[in-house]
Motif scaffolding. Structure first.
Motif, PDB file in Angstrom:
ATOM      1  N   GLU A  57       0.845  -1.177   0.000  1.00 30.74           N
ATOM      2  CA  GLU A  57       0.000   0.000   0.000  1.00 30.74           C
ATOM      3  C   GLU A  57       0.886   1.235   0.000  1.00 30.74           C
ATOM      4  N   ARG A  58       0.731   2.071  -1.021  1.00 32.95           N
ATOM      5  CA  ARG A  58       1.516   3.297  -1.151  1.00 32.95           C
ATOM      6  C   ARG A  58       3.021   3.023  -1.050  1.00 32.95           C
ATOM      7  N   LYS A  60       4.553   0.704   0.518  1.00 35.59           N
ATOM      8  CA  LYS A  60       4.979   0.005   1.729  1.00 35.59           C
ATOM      9  C   LYS A  60       4.282  -1.338   1.803  1.00 35.59           C
TER      10      LYS A  60
END
Length: 166
Positions: A57-58, A60
């Motif tokens: 996510e994003r 990471k």
């Protein structure tokens, strides 16, 4: 006629820990190490849990957790007893009268408390324990158990508070 000179007492040394305080700290350190050794054998969740997959996510990545049946009643009872014993062993250290004397003398209580933890006579009896620095490599080194990916280092009690390799 001369006035007698008052006897001068040596200056207060906050690092001259009483024997009972060092013994209580050692008992707490031993129980802490025992509890954390036991925790390593337990599933990651106390309660049954379906787990989750790794997600990015994003940029990471969130780690994945496998499904678990949780802890057995015996594991829960053992953990609760060890945790209670640790809490009971920490109370005499935290409430010892030495800390009042240190405070009255103007000693830095945080530094004094940390010094007690690193005093060899008050440190846990194990060669290595959880108050260790973990080595940086994340690859499993030869000779490590399947549950361990990083070798531990020796306790800080050796070499006057300095960390040394096990």
């Amino acid at each position: 006629m001369t006035t007698p000179t008052p006897e001068t007492s040596p200056p207060f040394d906050p690092l001259a820990f009483p024997t009972r305080l060092r013994d209580a700290q050692r008992k707490a350190a031993d129980l802490y190490a025992e509890l954390h050794d036991y925790q390593r054998t337990l599933p990651w969740s106390r309660e049954p849990h379906p787990g989750w997959d790794a997600v990015e996510e994003r940029g990471k990545e969130r780690s994945r957790r496998p499904a678990t049946d949780g802890w057995t009643p015996e594991q829960i009872a053992t953990y609760d007893i060890l945790r209670s014993d640790l809490r009971d062993a920490a109370a005499p250290v935290n409430t010892h009268g030495w800390w009042s004397e240190c405070k009255d003398a103007g000693a830095d209580l945080v530094a004094t408390r940390q010094a007690l933890k690193r005093t060899p006579a008050a440190h846990c009896r194990r060669r290595t324990c959880d108050r260790t620095v973990r080595a940086q490599p994340t690859r499993r080194a030869p000779g490590l158990s399947a549950g361990s990916s990083r070798p531990g280092r020796a306790c800080r009690s050796s070499a006057g508070g300095q960390r040394s390799a096990a």
